[in-house]
Design an enzyme around this catalytic site. Sequence first.
Site, PDB file in Angstrom:
ATOM      1  N   GLU A 244      10.917  16.156  14.695  1.00 36.04           N
ATOM      2  CA  GLU A 244      11.263  15.953  13.288  1.00 36.04           C
ATOM      3  C   GLU A 244      10.647  17.086  12.453  1.00 36.04           C
ATOM      4  OE1 GLU A 244       9.513  12.615  11.091  1.00 36.04           O
ATOM      5  OE2 GLU A 244      11.511  12.173  10.323  1.00 36.04           O
TER       6      GLU A 244
ATOM      7  N   CYS B   9      14.056  10.649   6.026  1.00 36.86           N
ATOM      8  CA  CYS B   9      14.062  10.240   7.440  1.00 36.86           C
ATOM      9  C   CYS B   9      15.436  10.451   8.033  1.00 36.86           C
ATOM     10  CB  CYS B   9      13.630   8.789   7.574  1.00 36.86           C
ATOM     11  SG  CYS B   9      14.567   7.686   6.513  1.00 36.86           S
TER      12      CYS B   9
ATOM     13  N   GLU C 129       9.873   1.241  10.622  1.00 32.34           N
ATOM     14  CA  GLU C 129      10.932   2.164  10.189  1.00 32.34           C
ATOM     15  C   GLU C 129      10.337   3.559  10.286  1.00 32.34           C
ATOM     16  OE1 GLU C 129      13.966   1.288   9.308  1.00 32.34           O
ATOM     17  OE2 GLU C 129      13.732  -0.870   9.122  1.00 32.34           O
TER      18      GLU C 129
ATOM     19  N   LYS D 160       0.865  -1.192   0.000  1.00 31.42           N
ATOM     20  CA  LYS D 160       0.000   0.000   0.000  1.00 31.42           C
ATOM     21  C   LYS D 160       0.897   1.237   0.000  1.00 31.42           C
ATOM     22  CE  LYS D 160      -1.800   2.863   2.751  1.00 31.42           C
ATOM     23  NZ  LYS D 160      -1.658   4.093   1.921  1.00 31.42           N
TER      24      LYS D 160
HETATM   25  P1  NAD Z   1       2.551   8.431   7.591  1.00 27.64           P
HETATM   26  O1  NAD Z   1       2.754   7.691   8.865  1.00 27.64           O
HETATM   27  O2  NAD Z   1       1.602   9.550   7.586  1.00 27.64           O
HETATM   28  O3  NAD Z   1       2.065   7.428   6.432  1.00 27.64           O
HETATM   29  C1  NAD Z   1       2.833   6.320   6.034  1.00 27.64           C
HETATM   30  C2  NAD Z   1       1.902   5.278   5.439  1.00 27.64           C
HETATM   31  O4  NAD Z   1       1.049   4.767   6.448  1.00 27.64           O
HETATM   32  C3  NAD Z   1       0.983   5.802   4.340  1.00 27.64           C
HETATM   33  O5  NAD Z   1       0.915   4.835   3.328  1.00 27.64           O
HETATM   34  C4  NAD Z   1      -0.348   5.943   5.051  1.00 27.64           C
HETATM   35  O6  NAD Z   1      -1.469   5.865   4.209  1.00 27.64           O
HETATM   36  C5  NAD Z   1      -0.297   4.771   5.998  1.00 27.64           C
HETATM   37  N1  NAD Z   1      -1.169   4.875   7.173  1.00 27.64           N
HETATM   38  C6  NAD Z   1      -1.619   5.989   7.797  1.00 27.64           C
HETATM   39  N2  NAD Z   1      -2.381   5.655   8.871  1.00 27.64           N
HETATM   40  C7  NAD Z   1      -2.407   4.303   8.926  1.00 27.64           C
HETATM   41  C8  NAD Z   1      -2.991   3.356   9.807  1.00 27.64           C
HETATM   42  N3  NAD Z   1      -3.719   3.731  10.863  1.00 27.64           N
HETATM   43  N4  NAD Z   1      -2.802   2.037   9.577  1.00 27.64           N
HETATM   44  C9  NAD Z   1      -2.053   1.627   8.522  1.00 27.64           C
HETATM   45  N5  NAD Z   1      -1.466   2.482   7.647  1.00 27.64           N
HETATM   46  C10 NAD Z   1      -1.637   3.805   7.838  1.00 27.64           C
HETATM   47  O7  NAD Z   1       3.999   8.887   7.134  1.00 27.64           O
HETATM   48  P2  NAD Z   1       4.383   9.796   5.875  1.00 27.64           P
HETATM   49  O8  NAD Z   1       4.017  11.210   6.156  1.00 27.64           O
HETATM   50  O9  NAD Z   1       3.914   9.155   4.631  1.00 27.64           O
HETATM   51  O10 NAD Z   1       5.985   9.648   5.872  1.00 27.64           O
HETATM   52  C11 NAD Z   1       6.841  10.509   6.559  1.00 27.64           C
HETATM   53  C12 NAD Z   1       7.401   9.822   7.782  1.00 27.64           C
HETATM   54  O11 NAD Z   1       8.037   8.605   7.411  1.00 27.64           O
HETATM   55  C13 NAD Z   1       8.480  10.662   8.460  1.00 27.64           C
HETATM   56  O12 NAD Z   1       8.304  10.602   9.856  1.00 27.64           O
HETATM   57  C14 NAD Z   1       9.765   9.952   8.057  1.00 27.64           C
HETATM   58  O13 NAD Z   1      10.857  10.141   8.937  1.00 27.64           O
HETATM   59  C15 NAD Z   1       9.316   8.522   8.027  1.00 27.64           C
HETATM   60  N6  NAD Z   1      10.229   7.720   7.218  1.00 27.64           N
HETATM   61  C16 NAD Z   1      11.044   6.816   7.847  1.00 27.64           C
HETATM   62  C17 NAD Z   1      11.958   6.076   7.104  1.00 27.64           C
HETATM   63  C18 NAD Z   1      12.890   5.082   7.757  1.00 27.64           C
HETATM   64  O14 NAD Z   1      13.539   4.344   7.031  1.00 27.64           O
HETATM   65  N7  NAD Z   1      12.982   5.025   9.067  1.00 27.64           N
HETATM   66  C19 NAD Z   1      12.033   6.265   5.728  1.00 27.64           C
HETATM   67  C20 NAD Z   1      11.189   7.193   5.130  1.00 27.64           C
HETATM   68  C21 NAD Z   1      10.288   7.920   5.880  1.00 27.64           C
END
Ligand code: NAD
Length: 512
Positions: free
Chosen positions: A379, A280, A246, A173
């Site tokens: 962040e 990230c 992650e 997804k």
């Molecule tokens: P987000 O948590 O808003 O969304 C990530 C994904 O989760 C999306 O596909 C979203 O639709 C889904 N999602 C949202 N609510 C959900 C739920 N209740 N159940 C299941 N899935 C759900 O994050 P974002 O804004 O897309 O990404 C940015 C964040 O990701 C930042 O905090 C960044 O640091 C982190 N990130 C971490 C890494 C790593 O390797 N550690 C890499 C890239 C990004």
Amino acid sequence: MKAIKLREADAMKEKLVSINPGNLSKVGEVDITTKEELAEIVRRAKQAQLGWEALGFHGRRPFFNSLAAYLLDNWQEIAKSISLENGKPYLEATLAEVYPVIDDIKYFAKRAQRLLSDAKIPIRLFKFIGKKSYMTYRPVGVVGIISPWNYPYLIPFSEVIMAMVAGNAVILKPSELTPLTGGKIQEAMDAAGFPRDVFSVIYGDGRTGAELVKAGLSKIIFTGSVATGKKIMAAAAESLTPVVLELGGKDPMVVLKDADLDMAARGAVWAAFMNSGQTCASVERVYVDESIRSEFTELVVGHTMKLRHGDRLDDHSTDVGAMIDERQLAIVESHVADAVSKGAKVLTGGKRPEALKGYFYQPTVLDTVDHRMKIMTEETFGPCLPIMGFRTEEEAVRLANDSRYALTASVWSKDIGRATSIARQIVAGTVAINDHAMTYGIPETPWGGSKESGFGRTHSTIGLMEMVEPVHIHVDRGWLRRKPWWYPYGDSTSRFVRAIIWLTRHLGFLID
Ligand code: NAD
């Protein structure tokens, strides 16, 4: 104003509309996957996984060879579409999205069989009574991958590759902000001829993600924010579905006084502003030895002011592109405003550029910052580089570790020994010396964090191990037909116990 990427209901289906964040034009749309469709996709994936696993590494390898060939033929068009939907410059989309996927395919397709081959476990004296033990690794089954928008191709695709070389089926997804890039992954898998249903993309926002977590899969690999990670872990606990999380980061960069200052300054500028700071592992806070602070800061400001900021994403004339949406931009503005209200100085940047229509924020360097400010503790995930001085290395380590995040970090010095000793004291999943963030592009090295940056790893042998169930096989060849620890308990058991205690005390009996 919230992002324009809203659900737009039409008569038949809810849709996700994808917007180019550089100019706010519509790029395309996809249908949101319904609950019923998801249930059918899961059912089919479970069925298809059995055949995929049965092919073995040898049988699966040709699909990955075709996949790599497809990407090598189509990398320019794919990178262009990523940059249109995500707002990053085209060159960044090639270097930090498409190319590393090709490398991951080549690496894991070639080496997974060896990395996951049966492994003998030395069992010391037990071997002399006819026993042997070894590990074998089975795919977990169907893996759900839920991914963010910031590296919408590389992050999910590298996880797809690791899961699938190991024999799992995958349901992905992608983020609701970059659904078309998720579709590009499906397109590549289809073009490479992967069997039907071993890989599927589903579309939707957090609600669809939440449905996937509840769908009875064997494992969830999640990359995204801390807040969502916590929700996923709580939901997965209901069915004891294992998760890898992650999550976010607030990466520190520590610059020692003997660092190559120009190299460190260029490194800081790249690692803070690439992808508009939406990585990230972006450098989100710099700690620099007080004795070189002003010289280093001047170099950083100089290099930052030369960056070409804009929406000409495809002609190599842009260094820093757009941010993803209004919500992310507003977070950056609020962190800068909070810092300024507490005494920070903006040395360059600090606002939205007037000439650009999309979601842009100028590359921004701040000093006179401290840990009362959000810009040093939360962040930011935007193009901001706050610089703070330190007087002793102990203070630098204390400041670097003063965070609820622990994803990656870096130490900059010409003295590798000294930098290494500091690196060992910093709490993070990766601490780089004289570089930052790029190790995600090295498939051999593990990626992941601790504290609120999550747990579990992707990439490397450790990441591959997340995709398998380790099974211990133990063989007894029957040399001892009656084991001394079996029933009936009695004098002979007692003599056996005394003997092993005596031998352990006097001869280190059970030690090889
Ligand atoms: P987000 O948590 O808003 O969304 C990530 C994904 O989760 C999306 O596909 C979203 O639709 C889904 N999602 C949202 N609510 C959900 C739920 N209740 N159940 C299941 N899935 C759900 O994050 P974002 O804004 O897309 O990404 C940015 C964040 O990701 C930042 O905090 C960044 O640091 C982190 N990130 C971490 C890494 C790593 O390797 N550690 C890499 C890239 C990004």
